[in-house]
Design a protein around this motif. Structure first.
Motif, PDB file in Angstrom:
ATOM      1  N   PRO A  67      45.223  35.107  39.328  1.00  0.00           N
ATOM      2  CA  PRO A  67      45.641  35.455  40.697  1.00  0.00           C
ATOM      3  C   PRO A  67      45.828  36.967  40.884  1.00  0.00           C
ATOM      4  N   GLY A  68      46.363  37.630  39.865  1.00  0.00           N
ATOM      5  CA  GLY A  68      46.521  39.086  39.931  1.00  0.00           C
ATOM      6  C   GLY A  68      45.180  39.785  40.003  1.00  0.00           C
ATOM      7  N   ARG A  69      44.235  39.305  39.202  1.00  0.00           N
ATOM      8  CA  ARG A  69      42.888  39.882  39.229  1.00  0.00           C
ATOM      9  C   ARG A  69      42.258  39.680  40.608  1.00  0.00           C
ATOM     10  N   LYS A  70      42.348  38.458  41.109  1.00  0.00           N
ATOM     11  CA  LYS A  70      41.748  38.128  42.400  1.00  0.00           C
ATOM     12  C   LYS A  70      42.315  39.016  43.509  1.00  0.00           C
ATOM     13  N   ALA A  71      43.622  39.212  43.517  1.00  0.00           N
ATOM     14  CA  ALA A  71      44.256  40.031  44.555  1.00  0.00           C
ATOM     15  C   ALA A  71      43.747  41.470  44.521  1.00  0.00           C
ATOM     16  N   ARG A  72      43.604  42.036  43.330  1.00  0.00           N
ATOM     17  CA  ARG A  72      43.122  43.424  43.219  1.00  0.00           C
ATOM     18  C   ARG A  72      41.654  43.535  43.610  1.00  0.00           C
ATOM     19  N   LEU A  73      40.858  42.547  43.217  1.00  0.00           N
ATOM     20  CA  LEU A  73      39.441  42.575  43.584  1.00  0.00           C
ATOM     21  C   LEU A  73      39.248  42.395  45.090  1.00  0.00           C
ATOM     22  N   GLU A  74      40.087  41.596  45.714  1.00  0.00           N
ATOM     23  CA  GLU A  74      40.003  41.433  47.170  1.00  0.00           C
ATOM     24  C   GLU A  74      40.340  42.738  47.882  1.00  0.00           C
ATOM     25  N   GLN A  75      41.327  43.464  47.362  1.00  0.00           N
ATOM     26  CA  GLN A  75      41.659  44.773  47.932  1.00  0.00           C
ATOM     27  C   GLN A  75      40.491  45.740  47.771  1.00  0.00           C
ATOM     28  N   ALA A  76      39.903  45.748  46.580  1.00  0.00           N
ATOM     29  CA  ALA A  76      38.762  46.624  46.313  1.00  0.00           C
ATOM     30  C   ALA A  76      37.585  46.261  47.210  1.00  0.00           C
TER      31      ALA A  76
END
Length: 103
Positions: A67-76
């Protein structure tokens, strides 16, 4: 100071060292701090912020935090779409990674 270009570059090298050592926890901490400083220095929609968010997503992945990875990739992804457009290779690559995470 923390937002100076040379300081940010040094942090990027430090982050790479922690990644190579397998120290994802410290890598994540360095990158989280760097993202905030880069936003202050360059603005929240600068390409360097997107690249750093990608790296931060990788640190979360190394810690087993999807979930942490997904959130950062969505921001990027939002930044990349704004800067490059929907058909750019960086955008397509990030979308593909997010699609894999959603499976």
């Amino acid at each position: 100071g923390p937002g100076h270009v040379e300081t940010c570059a040094a942090r990027a090298r430090l982050e790479t060292c922690h990644e190579a050592l397998g120290d994802a926890r410290t890598q994540r901490q360095v990158l989280e701090s760097a993202v905030e400083d880069l936003k202050k220095r360059f603005g929240a929609t600068h390409v360097v912020v997107a690249v750093t968010l990608d790296s931060l997503g990788n640190a979360f992945a190394a810690l087993g935090d999807s979930p942490g990875r997904k959130a950062r990739l969505e921001q990027a992804l939002k930044i990349k779409e704004t800067l490059f457009g929907a058909e750019h290779a960086e955008v397509i690559e990030t979308r593909a990674i997010l699609a894999e995470l959603r499976r």
